[in-house]
Design an enzyme around this catalytic site. Structure first.
Site, PDB file in Angstrom:
ATOM      1  CG  HIS A  59     -58.716  26.981  40.359  1.00 13.01           C
ATOM      2  ND1 HIS A  59     -57.387  27.265  40.548  1.00 13.01           N
ATOM      3  CD2 HIS A  59     -58.819  25.625  40.416  1.00 13.01           C
ATOM      4  CE1 HIS A  59     -56.711  26.139  40.709  1.00 13.01           C
ATOM      5  NE2 HIS A  59     -57.560  25.128  40.630  1.00 13.01           N
ATOM      6  CD  GLU A  60     -61.799  23.268  39.230  1.00 12.57           C
ATOM      7  OE1 GLU A  60     -61.474  22.436  38.366  1.00 12.57           O
ATOM      8  OE2 GLU A  60     -61.214  23.379  40.317  1.00 12.57           O
ATOM      9  CG  HIS A  63     -57.707  23.059  36.283  1.00  7.66           C
ATOM     10  ND1 HIS A  63     -56.385  22.736  36.412  1.00  7.66           N
ATOM     11  CD2 HIS A  63     -58.142  23.352  37.534  1.00  7.66           C
ATOM     12  CE1 HIS A  63     -56.030  22.816  37.692  1.00  7.66           C
ATOM     13  NE2 HIS A  63     -57.078  23.205  38.392  1.00  7.66           N
TER      14      HIS A  63
HETATM   15 ZN   LIG Z   1     -56.934  23.268  40.365  1.00  4.85          ZN
END
Ligand SMILES: [Zn+2]
Length: 96
Positions: A59-60, A63
């Site tokens: 998930h990171e 980003h």
């Molecule tokens: Zn996030």
């Protein structure tokens, strides 16, 4: 981030684990052990948490890689007991 250990560098981004994350793993290991004193269930419990945090890490990276797409570099990604943090060099001026 202070008190973090660099464990890898992926796509030019440092992956770090905060010291408190290890405390979480130790605490969960002891908790799983106390349930039925089984090494197998303790290992399964810890592997489950590590798999969960692999998802947090991915998930990171989402980003970080989207930020890179818009010209913003990421200093690193740190895993903490409460989740992950992608440390972007700056925030975009236009949030869109
Ligand atoms: Zn996030």
């Amino acid at each position: 981030m202070k008190w973090s250990w660099k464990v890898a560098r992926v796509a030019g981004i440092d992956v770090q684990i905060h010291t408190t994350f290890f405390l979480l793993i130790i605490w969960l290991g002891i908790s799983y052990w106390l349930v039925d004193r089984s090494l197998a269930s303790t290992a399964n419990g810890i592997l489950y948490i590590l798999a969960l945090f692999l998802c947090v890490l991915l998930h990171e990276f989402g980003h970080a890689l989207v930020a890179r797409r818009y010209g913003i570099q990421t200093k690193g990604i740190t895993l903490l007991p409460i989740g992950g943090v992608a440390q972007l060099e700056r925030m975009p001026e236009d949030p869109k």
